[in-house]
Every structure is written in structure tokens, then in C-alpha cells.
Design a protein around this motif. Structure first.
Motif, PDB file in Angstrom:
ATOM      1  N   VAL B   4      18.800 -11.019 -10.919  1.00  0.00           N
ATOM      2  CA  VAL B   4      17.783 -10.292 -10.141  1.00  0.00           C
ATOM      3  C   VAL B   4      17.950 -10.600  -8.658  1.00  0.00           C
ATOM      4  O   VAL B   4      17.888  -9.705  -7.808  1.00  0.00           O
ATOM      5  N   ASP B   8      18.599  -8.114  -5.599  1.00  0.00           N
ATOM      6  CA  ASP B   8      17.691  -8.079  -4.445  1.00  0.00           C
ATOM      7  C   ASP B   8      18.460  -8.278  -3.141  1.00  0.00           C
ATOM      8  O   ASP B   8      18.192  -7.614  -2.128  1.00  0.00           O
ATOM      9  N   GLU B   9      19.405  -9.201  -3.178  1.00  0.00           N
ATOM     10  CA  GLU B   9      20.190  -9.480  -1.971  1.00  0.00           C
ATOM     11  C   GLU B   9      21.017  -8.267  -1.565  1.00  0.00           C
ATOM     12  O   GLU B   9      21.115  -7.931  -0.385  1.00  0.00           O
ATOM     13  N   PHE B  11      20.302  -5.202  -2.119  1.00  0.00           N
ATOM     14  CA  PHE B  11      19.361  -4.233  -1.547  1.00  0.00           C
ATOM     15  C   PHE B  11      19.019  -4.616  -0.109  1.00  0.00           C
ATOM     16  O   PHE B  11      19.007  -3.766   0.789  1.00  0.00           O
ATOM     17  N   PHE B  16      23.003  -0.256  -1.212  1.00  0.00           N
ATOM     18  CA  PHE B  16      22.097   0.315  -2.197  1.00  0.00           C
ATOM     19  C   PHE B  16      22.784   0.703  -3.501  1.00  0.00           C
ATOM     20  O   PHE B  16      22.204   0.573  -4.577  1.00  0.00           O
ATOM     21  N   TYR B  23      20.605  -3.352 -10.812  1.00  0.00           N
ATOM     22  CA  TYR B  23      19.297  -3.099 -11.440  1.00  0.00           C
ATOM     23  C   TYR B  23      19.475  -2.313 -12.741  1.00  0.00           C
ATOM     24  O   TYR B  23      18.767  -2.535 -13.721  1.00  0.00           O
ATOM     25  N   LEU B  26      20.419  -4.610 -15.431  1.00  0.00           N
ATOM     26  CA  LEU B  26      19.254  -5.403 -15.847  1.00  0.00           C
ATOM     27  C   LEU B  26      18.294  -4.570 -16.698  1.00  0.00           C
ATOM     28  O   LEU B  26      17.705  -5.066 -17.661  1.00  0.00           O
ATOM     29  N   ALA B  30      16.779  -5.838 -20.073  1.00  0.00           N
ATOM     30  CA  ALA B  30      15.360  -6.181 -20.009  1.00  0.00           C
ATOM     31  C   ALA B  30      14.590  -5.057 -19.338  1.00  0.00           C
ATOM     32  O   ALA B  30      14.174  -5.184 -18.190  1.00  0.00           O
ATOM     33  N   PRO B  31      14.425  -3.935 -20.036  1.00  0.00           N
ATOM     34  CA  PRO B  31      13.760  -2.798 -19.386  1.00  0.00           C
ATOM     35  C   PRO B  31      12.272  -3.068 -19.161  1.00  0.00           C
ATOM     36  O   PRO B  31      11.519  -3.242 -20.127  1.00  0.00           O
ATOM     37  N   ASN B  32      11.888  -3.149 -17.912  1.00  0.00           N
ATOM     38  CA  ASN B  32      10.444  -3.218 -17.616  1.00  0.00           C
ATOM     39  C   ASN B  32      10.148  -2.400 -16.362  1.00  0.00           C
ATOM     40  O   ASN B  32      11.063  -1.947 -15.652  1.00  0.00           O
ATOM     41  N   ASP B  34       8.910  -2.967 -13.357  1.00  0.00           N
ATOM     42  CA  ASP B  34       9.323  -3.416 -12.022  1.00  0.00           C
ATOM     43  C   ASP B  34      10.817  -3.193 -11.801  1.00  0.00           C
ATOM     44  O   ASP B  34      11.239  -2.787 -10.710  1.00  0.00           O
ATOM     45  N   LEU B  35      11.609  -3.482 -12.817  1.00  0.00           N
ATOM     46  CA  LEU B  35      13.062  -3.297 -12.659  1.00  0.00           C
ATOM     47  C   LEU B  35      13.409  -1.821 -12.500  1.00  0.00           C
ATOM     48  O   LEU B  35      14.259  -1.446 -11.691  1.00  0.00           O
ATOM     49  N   PHE B  37      11.439   0.381 -11.258  1.00  0.00           N
ATOM     50  CA  PHE B  37      10.968   0.739  -9.913  1.00  0.00           C
ATOM     51  C   PHE B  37      12.009   0.351  -8.858  1.00  0.00           C
ATOM     52  O   PHE B  37      12.341   1.139  -7.962  1.00  0.00           O
ATOM     53  N   ASN B  38      12.536  -0.869  -8.990  1.00  0.00           N
ATOM     54  CA  ASN B  38      13.571  -1.305  -8.044  1.00  0.00           C
ATOM     55  C   ASN B  38      14.812  -0.413  -8.141  1.00  0.00           C
ATOM     56  O   ASN B  38      15.423  -0.058  -7.132  1.00  0.00           O
ATOM     57  N   THR B  41      14.125   2.826  -6.367  1.00  0.00           N
ATOM     58  CA  THR B  41      14.123   2.677  -4.908  1.00  0.00           C
ATOM     59  C   THR B  41      15.546   2.566  -4.370  1.00  0.00           C
ATOM     60  O   THR B  41      15.899   3.189  -3.358  1.00  0.00           O
TER      61      THR B  41
END
Lengths: 618, 237
Positions: B4, B8-9, B11, B16, B23, B26, B30-32, B34-35, B37-38, B41
Motif C-alpha cells: 500500500v 501511495d508513494e 501516487f 499515476f 492499487y 491490491l 484485498a478488495p475494499n 478505500d483501495l 477509491f484510490n 483516483t
């Protein structure tokens, strides 16, 4: 002139005297313009609408004195609807003198009544010497063709061909440059003849821009009467034309090869019939110089309205604002000029542009939407200046300028509350794409404002949103269950109360009997009589579920009878109550034997009253 | 450094496409919300509007009250509409946004709002009925009765929306156009005539499949075939 006026009278009599006449009728007259030069012409249109009523008398139309005008053209049309007839007389008039002229009312006599159209005032300007010129355009139009050889002495108009012919028509023979005119090529076919096929070549409309706009529904078709013949008039082709330059333009002669046949069921005879429409000159007026705004460019002809909006009214210094200008013109969209935004506060980036046209009735309406991306060059309260478009309104005959209001935008500097970080500023702020950055594949260059990512997001798998079915089921069930629980509890309580009252009534006799026995066995007869009355009265109240204490003996007897006890029993009870009362107040005369006898009688009465109450209850 | 953090780094550094790949990987394991959403984006910043819309939709499927996902979805949809308008050719062009395929009323409120409104009105109905039973004053009893009728109507309305959403929306297979543009065809093959152009982010209902083509219901109610490679299913699988 007078000949033509008399011709009109004949024509009116001819036209408005069909075998059927009118139960209801209306008449109106209108002109296409109220001011005209001596060289100009006026189109006068007289419309009569009637309900058909075959049994009525005939109707006639009498025209007014038209000696101030020369009648150049005349045309009559009739169309039929559901139980109604619409008849139109179209006259093209040229004034013979300058000044304030009047066209008096046309008079329609129908069904014994007289109807008049309104009087129309015409202002004629210009030099009287010009009145001797020909038609304004020298147009050998359909109307002129019809009237040019007024062959028959009767004065009736004649068709150029009794079988079929072609003719152009325009709704305005003297338009301005850039003003819309509607032109139609009509095919007139005698109603006794059928056109089996026709073939038109391409029509070269040099000098005009032809706007193609989709039209809903079928083309126009109507029946007209010319020189005593009925023709079906079909619009073969219709154009919305915009003249490109001043001077005389010409709708060209159009050749067509018709194949005509009769309306026989078996097809009948066929005949080739080439036809050619006469050309129709149109005089294009230049735009006037008087009152022309300095920023008027091109041929922006037609009433213009504009509006502008911004996508945001508050931005940071690194962002941009998208200004959208929407312009509408009663005319050709491509005639709208290219507006510009000039401001030292903004850097104006290239815009995108979109135009389209629609049809409102017969009029073309053009729309143009233009967008700019404006980047601020400084922070603070900035203004997008008004955007204006100058135009010439041909209907009003004057120039005008449509302008948007100025738009105010607040631009926060980088440290301001509205400032946002760049793409690296991840967190609670919204990262913004770099200034003017475009998304891939030619997508718009408007800035993209997105909320930032969630840092260190959980790597636990999530699941589809649970709609909490058990919670919903619980809510659905619990509320009514609680409610009905309360209802049930109330019912049970009432029932219990009712049951306890019944039991008391059932046991009242036993209680009273045992009380009486106890009183009979007591040693003091004087105090026992007062208790006898109390116990007996209490028995009666409980057993009969009635209030008797405090009432006179007479009322008690009446109440007992009402409660279902028979006359003898009621009287006996009242007698015993009086007896007990008497004994209470004469204790010196009470002996023990009397008390025992009284107790015995009361026990008998209790038993009888108990049985009587049980019978009354059932 | 965790996966993660690596994403993030990337991004943060403005990479991108790289962040989106990380992402996406990931999300597979681990589909959730927040991931996803990231992922959305990052895809949006990379200029891939279709995959961005898909990722935000996936986030909202898992967490309908994910406010950030809703905001970014709206922004990307707006951009997709503009892009679609810019590319509009001779064919009829379908744009994202009006793609609820007739379920607009059912999805106008969030599930929580609908459920809470239903619960309040339903419980209120029985409270009012109880009050009406116990009160002896005629005016007050009538008022309680009228309020109970309103509460009943409200509870049936919100209950209907909730049940409708469950059976009509939640149990329907949706797919999103992730390609910049796709063609709606008359049959399952490129040889068939195209009837419309679908732009990135358009949501369609999936009716069936034939080889590499999906039979779909378009946002305007019509049916067509589209290449499955241009679409991505909206599921939790």
C-alpha cells in the motif's frame, strides 16, 4: 386602375359565392408591412373562415375602394376542413401616391349578416415618380403569371397551363443580406390529372446559403382554384435561404419531366409532359449604414440573445475557471461572430465551440456555445468582462448589441483557504492536475478536482454493502408486535375485571345468607336490625349490579322491577326494608323471636332474589 | 515497505499509471472500498476515465456512503461526458450519468437514508396508533389518526424503495464501458451494424453473453451487443 378594382369585385363575387353558404363566418385582413415606398409593394391577405351549411343562402365579398393602389397580382385559395372552409384572397398592391393611405374594410355578406374586416392604414414614402416602375423585382412569379394576361373579359385569373405547371414562391421578395427567406417550388396539378412520376435535377441556388434543417411531418399540400380550375398545389421542395450579397439574386428556372395520366381506375392514358418553372428574381437589400455599431462584423442578421456562466465562482491561483457563452440568433448560427474575452486579469486559453440549428415554425434558430478556460494571473476578486455581440434585427430594421453581465470570481492565493496542493499533496486536500494539463486522448483541458487518496488503506478484504436484512426484519416485526402486545394486555385486564364482577355477584347470596345467619345468632336484637338492613341492601346492590343506597323505598321498588324482579318479590323486599327500618327506631319493642322470624324471611327473600337475578341475566 | 505504501508513494510522485497498477493488484487480493477509491483516483489522474468510473462504482458498491468516492465519481463522470461530446460523430452517442436504466428513483437516496426513514415512519405509525387508543379527547384522537395515516404512507413508500432497491438494483448485473469508446452493435460480432456509440463510463445492464460479446440493455432502454473487452462487470467477485 378602376378596371382592376372592378376585376376584384367580380373576383370576389365569383370566389365567395359557392353553392354552399355559411352558418358562422369570420373575416380578417392583414398586410405584410405598414410602411412602403412608392417603388414597393404590399401583400394584402383577406381570410374568410366559414362553417358549411348547405341549406343557407349564398355569401358575397365586396372589396373596398382600392383606387389608391394598383392591383398587380391576385390569388385565391380554398381549403376544406371538418365542417369548415377557409378561403384566402391574396392581393399584391402597389401604391400610386405617397402619404397616409387606407385600405377600407372588406364586407362579407353571409346568411343575411354583414361582416367587415378591419381598416388598414398604410404609410407610403418616397418619390411619386417612381410609381411608374414595374413590379419591385420584375418577378414573373406565379401571381404575375396568373394576372399578366387577364385574358377573359370576365376578369378571372387564369393558370399558365391547365394541366400542370411549376412556380417558385418566396415569403419575402426584398430581404436584407443574411435575412432568412423561405422559398418553395410548387407543382400545380389539375385535380382531374394524376402525376405518375417526375424527376427533378439538382437546383443551383447561387447567391444564397441554403440551411438544411429537419422538418417534422409531411410537406405542404393544398387545393387552389385558378381560373375556374381546381389544382393540387404541392411543395416539391422547400428551402430556408440566406442571401449572401446585396443586389438582385435569382431563384433559377427548374425543368422537370412529368408523366401525366388520368385518374382512371385502370391506369388510363399516360403522357410525357416536360415543364419548366419561370425564374424568380429576389431583390436583396444591403444592411443600412446608419446606426451600425463599430464592432458589428460580417452578416450577423437576426435578433441575438446571449448568456454566460462559470463553472465555479471561487478558485485557487493554480486553478482555472471555465466560462461558457451561449448565444442564440433568429437566423443562421454560422453568422454569429467569434466573440473574444480581453482582460489583463486572465490568461485566455483556446476554447471549444459548438453550433447547431433548429426550426421554430418556419424560422431557423441558430445556437452557438463557446467555452474558454481562463487562468488567473493574480489573486483577489477578479472579473470576467462582459461579452457582447452586435447584430442587425431585420424585423425591427435596426442594429442592437446583446451583452452578458460581468462575472465575478474570487481567486485565493496559494496560502489562502481555497489553495490546494498539487498532485503530490495527498491527504485531506484535493489534488489538482497541473495547470492546463490535459487528460489523455484529446479530452478536455478543464482542471480536474478530485479528492485525495486514502493513505495506508486497509488491506482487509471488504464485502458488498450489507443491506442488514435482519435489522430490517426486526424493525418490521418489533413495532407491530409491541403494539399488539399492549392491545392484548388491555383486553385481558378488562376481561379479568368482568370475570371478577360476575364471581362477586354469584357469591353475593352465600355471603348474605351466612351474614344473616350470624346476625340471627347474635345476642343483641336491637343492633342486629340495623345490620340486617345493611347486609340485605349490600346483597341487592352486588347481585343486581345497581346502586340502591340513598334512594327512597318507593324508588328502590321501582328500580327492582326495572332490574327484572317481579312485582310480589319487589314489594316483599321493600316491606322488609321498611320493617327493618321501623325496628331500628323502636328497639324497646324488638324481641328475639321477631329477629329470628325476620332473618328467616330475609333468607327466603335472598334466595328468591338470587334466582330472579339469575333468570333476568339469562 | 508495504504494498500500500509503495502505491501511495507512486501516487505522491505523480506516477499515476504505476500507482493504478499497484492499487489494482491490491484490489485483486484485498478488495475494499478505500483501495478501489484510490485506484479510481489514480486512474482518473492517469486520464483513463472508464476504469476510473468503474473503480469508484466498485468502491460505492462496497460502501455506499463513501463520500469521497461519490464526489470523485461525479467529477470524473462530468469529464467523461465532455470527452464524449467532443468525440460525438455521426452515430448516436450515449453518455455516462443517465445510466440507471430506469432505476433513478430507487437509487436517489442512499440505502441508509431509506432504511432509517422507513424505520422512523414504521415505528412512528404504531406509536401514533397506541396514542390514539389511549387518548380520550376526540380532537387529539383525530389528529393522531391522521398522523398515523401519513406515517403509514411514508413507511410503505420508503419500504417499497428499500425492497425495490434490493430486488431490482442489487440483484442486477451491471457492466461499465471502460474503453474510451465502444460501439453498440445489432448482433454479437463486428460485422453487425453499429447503432450507437458508447463513451467511457456508461453503465449498462448485462442480459447475456455470446463469445466475446455481451448482450446489454443500454441506458436509453434499447438493447445491443458490445465487445466484452470494452466493458468491465460491476461485481464483488
Amino acid at each position: 386602375m378602376r378596371l382592376l378594382a372592378s376585376l376584384l369585385i367580380c373576383l370576389g363575387s365569383f370566389w365567395f359565392s359557392p353553392p354552399n353558404a355559411y352558418a358562422k363566418a369570420t373575416i380578417s385582413a392583414s398586410v405584410d408591412r405598414e410602411t412602403v415606398g412608392l417603388e414597393g409593394v404590399i401583400r394584402l391577405r383577406v381570410s374568410v373562415q366559414t362553417d358549411q351549411d348547405d341549406g343557407s343562402e349564398q355569401a358575397t365579398l365586396t372589396p373596398p375602394d382600392l383606387s389608391d393602389f394598383e392591383v398587380i397580382q391576385q390569388l385565391q385559395q380554398r381549403s376544406y376542413g371538418l365542417g369548415a372552409t377557409a378561403q384566402t384572397l391574396s392581393l399584391t398592391l402597389r401604391p400610386v401616391r405617397a402619404g397616409e393611405l387606407k385600405i377600407g374594410p372588406f364586407v362579407l355578406k353571409a346568411d343575411g349578416k354583414k361582416l367587415r374586416s378591419q381598416t388598414i392604414a398604410i404609410r407610403v414614402t418616397g418619390d411619386a415618380t417612381q410609381s411608374s416602375t414595374g413590379t419591385p423585382t420584375g418577378t414573373p412569379s406565379l401571381d404575375e403569371v396568373l394576372t399578366s394576361p387577364p385574358a377573359e373579359s370576365s376578369g378571372k385569373a387564369t393558370a399558365p397551363d391547365r394541366q400542370a405547371f411549376l412556380a417558385w414562391e418566396v415569403d419575402d421578395a426584398e430581404p436584407y443580406v443574411g435575412e432568412q427567406i423561405n422559398a418553395a417550388l410548387y407543382l400545380y396539378v389539375n385535380r382531374s390529372i394524376a402525376v405518375q412520376q417526375h424527376d427533378f435535377g439538382s437546383i443551383n441556388l447561387e447567391g444564397f446559403w441554403s440551411e438544411t434543417v429537419k422538418r417534422q411531418g409531411p410537406g405542404r399540400s393544398e387545393v387552389v382554384y385558378i381560373g375556374g380550375d381546381a389544382f393540387t398545389k404541392n411543395a416539391v421542395t422547400e428551402y430556408r435561404l440566406f442571401p449572401l450579397r446585396a443586389g438582385e439574386a435569382r431563384l433559377p428556372a427548374v425543368k422537370v419531366d412529368l408523366v401525366l395520366g388520368d385518374r382512371s381506375v385502370f391506369g388510363g392514358r399516360r403522357q410525357k409532359a416536360p415543364r419548366e418553372s419561370p425564374p424568380l428574381p429576389v431583390l436583396i437589400r444591403p444592411l443600412p449604414n446608419a446606426g451600425r455599431p463599430a464592432d458589428f462584423v460580417g452578416t450577423t442578421v437576426g435578433l441575438v440573445t446571449v448568456s454566460a456562466k462559470v463553472d465555479r465562482t471561487s478558485i485557487s491561483a493554480t486553478e482555472g475557471v471555465v466560462v461558457t457563452l451561449a448565444a442564440q440568433i433568429d437566423g443562421l448560427a454560422s453568422n454569429l461572430p467569434d466573440p473574444v474575452i480581453t482582460s489583463s486579469d486572465w490568461r485566455v486559453l483556446p476554447s471549444d465551440d459548438e453550433t447547431h440549428s433548429t426550426l421554430r415554425g418556419e424560422a431557423v434558430v441558430g445556437y452557438r456555445q463557446r467555452r474558454w478556460l481562463l487562468k488567473p494571473v493574480r489573486a483577489g476578486r477578479l472579473t470576467v468582462p462582459p461579452i457582447g455581440i452586435s447584430y442587425f434585427d431585420p424585423k425591427a430594421g435596426r442594429y442592437g448589441t446583446a451583452q452578458t453581465p460581468s462575472l465575478s470570481i474570487f481567486v485565493a492565493d496559494q496560502g489562502g483557504s481555497n489553495a490546494a496542493g498539487g498532485p503530490n499533496a495527498i491527504g485531506s486536500t484535493r489534488p489538482i492536475l497541473a495547470s492546463g494539463a490535459s487528460l489523455a486522448n484529446g479530452q478536455p483541458s478543464a482542471p480536474l478536482a478530485l479528492r485525495g487518496i486514502v493513505r495506508d488503506a486497509s488491506t482487509e478484504p471488504g464485502s458488498r454493502s450489507v443491506r442488514r436484512p435482519y435489522l430490517r426484519l426486526a424493525i418490521v416485526l418489533v413495532a407491530p408486535l409491541v403494539f399488539f402486545g399492549f392491545v392484548l394486555r388491555d383486553r385481558l385486564r378488562l376481561r379479568r375485571q368482568a370475570q371478577s364482577g360476575t364471581r362477586r355477584r354469584q357469591q353475593a347470596a352465600q355471603v348474605a345468607l351466612s351474614g344473616l345467619v350470624a346476625l340471627g345468632a347474635s345476642g343483641d336484637p336491637r343492633s342486629a336490625f340495623a345490620e340486617l338492613a345493611r347486609v340485605f341492601m349490600e346483597f341487592l346492590e352486588v347481585r343486581l349490579a345497581a346502586t340502591l343506597r340513598g334512594a327512597t323505598h318507593e324508588k328502590v321498588g321501582q328500580k327492582l322491577r326495572e332490574l327484572g324482579l317481579d312485582e310480589d318479590l319487589s314489594r316483599a323486599i321493600v316491606a322488609e326494608l321498611e320493617n327493618a327500618e321501623f325496628a331500628r327506631f323502636t328497639p324497646q319493642d324488638v324481641r328475639r323471636e321477631v329477629l329470628e322470624a325476620t332473618v328467616l324471611r330475609l333468607r327466603g327473600l335472598v334466595t328468591r332474589a338470587d334466582q330472579a337475578a339469575a333468570r333476568a341475566a339469562t | 515497505m508495504s504494498e500500500v505504501s509503495i502505491a501511495d508513494e507512486a501516487f505522491s510522485a505523480g506516477n499515476f499509471k504505476e500507482a493504478a497498477s499497484a492499487y489494482r493488484a491490491l484490489c485483486l487480493t484485498a478488495p475494499n472500498a478505500d483501495l478501489f477509491f484510490n485506484l479510481g483516483t489514480a486512474e482518473a489522474h492517469a486520464g483513463r476515465l472508464g476504469p476510473a468510473v468503474w473503480a469508484f462504482e466498485q468502491a460505492l458498491i462496497r460502501e455506499p456512503e463513501h463520500d469521497d468516492a461519490a464526489v470523485n465519481l461525479e467529477a470524473v463522470r462530468t469529464l467523461a461526458v465532455e470527452a464524449g461530446l467532443g468525440r460525438a460523430g455521426g452515430l448516436r452517442t450515449l453518455l455516462p450519468g443517465d445510466d440507471d436504466a430506469g432505476t433513478g428513483l430507487l437509487t436517489a437516496l442512499t440505502p441508509t437514508t431509506t432504511d432509517v426513514a422507513f424505520a422512523v415512519s414504521w415505528v412512528g405509525l404504531f406509536v401514533l396508533l397506541a396514542l390514539q387508543r389511549t387518548t380520550k379527547e376526540a380532537t387529539r384522537s383525530t389528529a393522531f389518526g391522521l398522523l398515523a395515516v401519513l406515517a403509514a404512507l411514508s413507511s410503505f413508500g420508503f419500504g417499497g424503495l428499500s425492497v425495490g432497491r434490493t430486488f431490482v438494483v442489487d440483484r442486477t448485473d451491471y457492466a461499465l464501458v471502460i474503453a474510451d469508446r465502444s460501439r453498440a452493435l445489432l448482433g454479437p460480432g463486428e460485422q453487425y451494424q453499429a447503432t450507437a456509440q458508447l463513451t467511457a463510463g456508461v453503465k449498462v445492464r448485462v442480459r447475456g453473453r455470446d463469445g466475446g460479446f455481451l448482450h446489454v440493455t443500454l441506458p436509453d432502454g434499447g438493447t445491443a451487443w458490445a465487445a466484452s473487452s470494452d466493458l468491465a462487470m460491476l461485481t464483488t467477485d
